[in-house]
Write a protein that holds these residues in place. Sequence first.
Motif, PDB file in Angstrom:
ATOM      1  N   MET A  20     -15.445  -6.322   8.986  1.00 20.73           N
ATOM      2  CA  MET A  20     -14.247  -5.658   8.501  1.00 20.73           C
ATOM      3  C   MET A  20     -14.029  -5.960   7.007  1.00 20.73           C
ATOM      4  SD  MET A  20     -10.419  -5.537   9.949  1.00 20.73           S
ATOM      5  CE  MET A  20     -10.890  -4.524  11.288  1.00 20.73           C
ATOM      6  N   TYR A  31      -7.555  -2.594   3.514  1.00 17.43           N
ATOM      7  CA  TYR A  31      -6.764  -3.424   4.422  1.00 17.43           C
ATOM      8  C   TYR A  31      -7.691  -4.101   5.427  1.00 17.43           C
ATOM      9  CZ  TYR A  31      -3.226  -4.412   8.010  1.00 17.43           C
ATOM     10  OH  TYR A  31      -2.418  -5.021   8.935  1.00 17.43           O
ATOM     11  N   VAL A  32      -7.473  -5.398   5.642  1.00 15.40           N
ATOM     12  CA  VAL A  32      -8.224  -6.131   6.658  1.00 15.40           C
ATOM     13  C   VAL A  32      -7.229  -6.627   7.697  1.00 15.40           C
ATOM     14  CG1 VAL A  32      -9.666  -8.138   7.116  1.00 15.40           C
ATOM     15  CG2 VAL A  32     -10.016  -6.827   5.032  1.00 15.40           C
ATOM     16  N   MET A  64     -16.225  -3.693   5.280  1.00 13.78           N
ATOM     17  CA  MET A  64     -15.643  -2.358   5.305  1.00 13.78           C
ATOM     18  C   MET A  64     -14.603  -2.219   4.195  1.00 13.78           C
ATOM     19  SD  MET A  64     -14.052  -0.469   8.602  1.00 13.78           S
ATOM     20  CE  MET A  64     -12.484  -1.242   8.873  1.00 13.78           C
ATOM     21  N   GLN A  67     -18.348   3.062  10.545  1.00 17.03           N
ATOM     22  CA  GLN A  67     -16.968   2.719  10.228  1.00 17.03           C
ATOM     23  C   GLN A  67     -16.884   1.991   8.889  1.00 17.03           C
ATOM     24  OE1 GLN A  67     -14.386   1.625  13.525  1.00 17.03           O
ATOM     25  NE2 GLN A  67     -16.158   1.555  14.863  1.00 17.03           N
ATOM     26  N   THR A  68     -17.920   1.201   8.580  1.00 14.71           N
ATOM     27  CA  THR A  68     -17.916   0.466   7.312  1.00 14.71           C
ATOM     28  C   THR A  68     -17.860   1.428   6.128  1.00 14.71           C
ATOM     29  OG1 THR A  68     -19.264  -1.226   8.372  1.00 14.71           O
ATOM     30  CG2 THR A  68     -19.120  -1.293   5.972  1.00 14.71           C
ATOM     31  N   TRP A 121      -5.712   4.757  -0.370  1.00 12.93           N
ATOM     32  CA  TRP A 121      -6.079   3.924   0.775  1.00 12.93           C
ATOM     33  C   TRP A 121      -7.554   4.106   1.091  1.00 12.93           C
ATOM     34  CZ3 TRP A 121      -1.531   5.839   4.328  1.00 12.93           C
ATOM     35  CH2 TRP A 121      -0.319   5.406   3.778  1.00 12.93           C
ATOM     36  N   GLY A 122      -8.222   3.005   1.283  1.00 14.01           N
ATOM     37  CA  GLY A 122      -9.638   3.102   1.616  1.00 14.01           C
ATOM     38  C   GLY A 122     -10.507   3.390   0.417  1.00 14.01           C
ATOM     39  N   TYR A 141       2.732   1.835   2.541  1.00 19.48           N
ATOM     40  CA  TYR A 141       2.670   2.226   3.947  1.00 19.48           C
ATOM     41  C   TYR A 141       3.748   1.499   4.741  1.00 19.48           C
ATOM     42  CZ  TYR A 141       0.815   2.523   8.730  1.00 19.48           C
ATOM     43  OH  TYR A 141       0.655   2.728  10.081  1.00 19.48           O
ATOM     44  N   ASP A 150     -15.896   9.377   2.814  1.00 17.67           N
ATOM     45  CA  ASP A 150     -14.807  10.339   2.966  1.00 17.67           C
ATOM     46  C   ASP A 150     -14.100  10.590   1.635  1.00 17.67           C
ATOM     47  OD1 ASP A 150     -13.274  12.012   4.491  1.00 17.67           O
ATOM     48  OD2 ASP A 150     -11.781  10.492   4.972  1.00 17.67           O
ATOM     49  N   HIS A 151     -13.946   9.543   0.843  1.00 20.01           N
ATOM     50  CA  HIS A 151     -13.263   9.690  -0.447  1.00 20.01           C
ATOM     51  C   HIS A 151     -14.202  10.148  -1.555  1.00 20.01           C
ATOM     52  CE1 HIS A 151      -9.360   8.167   0.735  1.00 20.01           C
ATOM     53  NE2 HIS A 151      -9.923   7.149   1.319  1.00 20.01           N
ATOM     54  N   MET A 172       0.831  -1.204   0.000  1.00 17.59           N
ATOM     55  CA  MET A 172       0.000   0.000   0.000  1.00 17.59           C
ATOM     56  C   MET A 172       0.862   1.249   0.000  1.00 17.59           C
ATOM     57  SD  MET A 172      -2.656  -1.159   3.007  1.00 17.59           S
ATOM     58  CE  MET A 172      -3.974  -0.044   2.539  1.00 17.59           C
ATOM     59  N   GLU A 182     -17.112   4.727   6.243  1.00 16.97           N
ATOM     60  CA  GLU A 182     -16.338   5.949   6.458  1.00 16.97           C
ATOM     61  C   GLU A 182     -15.457   6.311   5.270  1.00 16.97           C
ATOM     62  OE1 GLU A 182     -13.588   5.822   9.700  1.00 16.97           O
ATOM     63  OE2 GLU A 182     -12.971   7.902   9.417  1.00 16.97           O
ATOM     64  N   ALA A 183     -14.627   5.354   4.839  1.00 14.96           N
ATOM     65  CA  ALA A 183     -13.685   5.656   3.767  1.00 14.96           C
ATOM     66  C   ALA A 183     -14.428   5.939   2.458  1.00 14.96           C
ATOM     67  CB  ALA A 183     -12.720   4.490   3.582  1.00 14.96           C
ATOM     68  N   ARG A 241      -2.934   8.579   0.443  1.00 17.86           N
ATOM     69  CA  ARG A 241      -4.159   8.575   1.239  1.00 17.86           C
ATOM     70  C   ARG A 241      -5.399   8.477   0.356  1.00 17.86           C
ATOM     71  NH1 ARG A 241      -3.045  13.182   4.720  1.00 17.86           N
ATOM     72  NH2 ARG A 241      -1.493  12.036   5.900  1.00 17.86           N
TER      73      ARG A 241
END
Lengths: 542, 323
Positions: free
Chosen positions: A175, A105-106, A178, A123-124, A99-100, A68, A130-131, A66, A126-127, A96
Motif C-alpha cells: 500500500m 493515502y495509506v 501504491m 491496484q498499485t 487524489w492519487g 475529503y 488513470d491520472h 485532502m 491504478e491511480a 479527484r
Amino acid sequence: MTTDSNKRGSKGDILLEMRNIEIDGFSDERWHDIVKGVDLTLRRGEVMGLIGESGAGKSTLGKAAMGYAQPGCRIKSGTIMFDGMDLMAATENEKRKLWGSRIAYVAQSAAASFNPAHRLVDQTVEATVDHGISDEAAAKKDAVDLYTALQLPDPENIGTRYPHQVSGGQLQRIMTAMAMSPRPDLIIFDEPTTALDVTTQVEVLVAMRDIVEQFNTAAIYITHDLAVVAQMADFIKVLRYGDEVEEAETRLMLSEPKEDYTKTLWSVRSLEKPEDKSDDIALSINNVDAAYGKSVKVLHDVTINIPRGRTVSVVGESGSGKSTTARVITGLLPPMTGNIVFNGEELPAALADRTKDQLRRIQMIYQMADTAMNPKQTVGEIIGRPLEFYHDMRGKQRDDRILELLEMIELDSSFIDRLPSELSGGQKQRICIARALAAEPEIIICDEVTSALDQIVQEGILKLLLRLQKEYGITYLFITHDIAVVTAISDEIVVMFQGKVVEQGLKSEILNPPFPEYTQLLLSSVPEMDPDWLTNLVDQRP
Amino acid sequence: MHPVVSTVLQRLGLGLLTLFMVSIIIFSSIALLPGDFGQQVLGQTALPETVEAFRRELGLDKPAWLRYIDWIAAVLQGDLGTSFSGRASSGADESRSVWELIAPRLSNTLFLASFTALIAVPLSLFLGITAALKRNSIYDRSVNAMTLTTISFPEFFLAYVLIVALAGTFPTLSNVTNDMGLWERIYKIALPSLTMTLVIVAHMMRMTRAALINLLASPYIEMAQLKGASRGRVIIKHALPNAWAPIATVIAFNLAYLVVGVVVVEVVFVYPGIGQLMVDSVSSRDIPVAQGCALIFAATYILLNLLADVIGIVTNPRLLHPR
C-alpha cells in the motif's frame, strides 16, 4: 541536534496550510463537532506526526487535508490550501485530479483497503495510469522498483498475486508502494501499522521511513502510539477532543512536553508492579496439545504454571496460540492430550463436564467489552446474573451486592440502570470486570482486555486490576501482545511463538538477558520513546 | 484438481441429490392427490370391476413404492412415461408419450423465458447500477418507486392493464404455433414478455442496487475514491466485481420464476406453455404428465441456482486463486 531542530525551516516551501478547520460528524440524529478549529502547516519534504486517542479527530483531520470528508462528516469551515490551490472551493472533479496523483493515502487496515477482486500490481498503478502520469507498462516497471525498495520478497512477481495471498505486513508495504507510485507531494499515513504485530511493524516502519526520505515526500503520520511517531516524524502535533493540545519538534516534545495531557499519554509506560515470586501453584496446564477441527493443530506441548495470587502474562504475536490457551483452560476447547490441574485436582477437559463450582472459580474477561455484554440488559442485570447463578442471591441481597461490586470497580450506584450503549469503553470493561468478580473467582483470565482502549483508560483499568488482586488475592492470566502492559502488571511472563512456549519465568528473568532468539526479536521490536531507536535497531540487526 | 473444479463438482453432486429427493416429494404429493384417474375417466356410473380392470391396466393397483421405483428407473433412462389421457372407456388407446406432450410446451416456455430474460436482465442491471451510482437522487427514487409499483400489482392485473393500453399495437392472444417465423413469434409474445419483465425487473434491480451500495461502505471503496477514481469507475471497477454473487443469486431466482411461475400470464394470453399443461394434467389426474412437469420445474430451479453458485465461486478470488 542543531541540524534537526532547524529541519522545519530548511526543507522548503509551505505545501499544505490548513486554517481554523472545523469538522462535524453526524450521529444519533444530530451533528457533533469532531474537529474544532485546528491549524496545520506542512512544508515540502516534512513529516508531521498527528497523535491523539480515539475520538481526538486525528484521522478526520488527516482526510480533511485532502479536502475529503468521509460519509457522515462535513468540513464546516476553515481554509485548506494545498500548493496554492483552495481545496475548500475546489469541485469534486478538481480534487479527484489531486487524489492519487499529488496526494496519496495509506489506510489503517491494508487487508480491508485492497480490493479483493484485483491483482496487487493493478491496484498499485491504478491511480498513476488513470491520472495519465505514466503509461501502464512504465508504471508497472516502476512498481517493481518500489517493491524492491520496500524490501518485499520476490518483487518481480508479488504484484501478480491477490490481496488475500500475501501477509498483512507485506500488504501494508504494497500500500505504501501504491501511495508512492504517482510520486505524490504528500502522503497521509492513517495508523498504517496499528493492525500489525510488533515484529512486523518494525519492517514496515523502516520501509516507509526510508522511501519517504528517498523521494523527499511530505507526509502526515497519524497514530495513537507516541513511540512509533517518534521514529517517523520531524515534528508532532497532539490532538484531544478535536482541539490541538500542543505542537513541537519531535525531540523537544519527547524530552519536555509542555502540557499535562501530553505527559499522561505515555504514563502507562511508567506503571510498574514489583514482581513477587510464589511457588504455590493455583492452576497448571500440562503438556497440552490442542487443535481446531482435526487438522489445524495450534498448541504444541504447552505447559504453563500459574502461581496463586500472582499475574502471569502470556505474550506473543497473533497466531501464537495465546487465546487458544485461554479457551483450553476454560474448557471451551478440550485439549487433544495433556491436562489441566486446578488446586491439585485435574479439571474435566470439557466445559460441560465441569461442576458449577469449578466454573465459578475460573472467570474470563474479553478484549471487546462491547460484544461481551448483552446490549439489551442493564448493568444491574449483567452483574446480577452471576450472583443469581452461582450464589443464588435474590432481591435485596442481590441488589446490595451489585452496589458493592460497582463500588469495587469505582463506579457509583447511578450506573445500575444504564445500558451498555450508554457507557464509555473503559466503563464497559469495568462492568465486565465486575461481572467476573461477582462469581468470586480464584482465577480471572484477561484476554487482551486493554488492547481496544486508549492509553489513559488502559492505565485506569490496569490499576484497578492490580488493586483487586492486592485486596482479594485474585490470580490473573493476562493475555496480551503489548509489552508495556506486560511490564506494568506481571509477576511472571510466558512467551509463546507458533503454538509453543518459548520460555516461562519471572518478569526480571524474561525481560533481561540472556534471551532466547525469539524473545530477543520480540522485545527489541517494541518501539521506544527514543527518536533514534529505529535507526539504532536497523544498525544492530544483521 | 483445482479447488474451484472440485467445489463445482461437489455442488453438481449436491444438485443431483436434491433432484432425487425432490422426485420422491413430487411422487408422494401426487400420490396423495384426492380422486382417482380411473373413476375420473370412466365416470360415476362405471362398475367397480371396470374401474378395477382399468386401474390394473395402468399399473395403479401396485403399491406406491413399486410404482415409484418403476417411474424413477424409467426417468433415469430418459423415459418420462406415457400419458394417461387419450384412453377412453371404449378401449381405444390414442395415448402419447409424456415427452411428446411436454416438449413443444417446454420449448414455448423456454422461448418466452429467454426472450424476457434477454430484456429484463440487462435492463435491471443497468437500472440497478445507475441507481447505485446516483444514490438518493431523483433518478434513483423514481426508478425505485416505479419498479416497486409494478411489482406490487398482481401479474394478471398488470397483464390486463397492458392489454387495455397496448391492445392496438400488439396482439392480445399469444397463440404461437410451430410454423411461425421468429419475428412473428416475438411479435406474438410481446405482451406476456413485457408483463413478466415488469414483474421481475424490480426484484433484480433492487438487489443489484443494494448489493452495490452495501459494498460502497467498504474501506477499499474509500481507498479507490481517495485514489481519485471517478464515481463510475468506483462502481464498475471496484464494487461490481465483488457484487456478482448476490446479483447472480437473485437473477437465477427470477429466471427460474420465468420458467415455472408464469402459469397465470400464460392463461391470460392463452400462451401454450408448460405451466398450463401442468395445471391441466393435475386437474385431469394425468399423473405421468404432472410428474414430468414437476420434475422439469425442479430441475430448472436446481440448475439455475447451481449456476448462480458457480458464478459466486468463480468471481471470488479467494476461491479462484487460493494461497
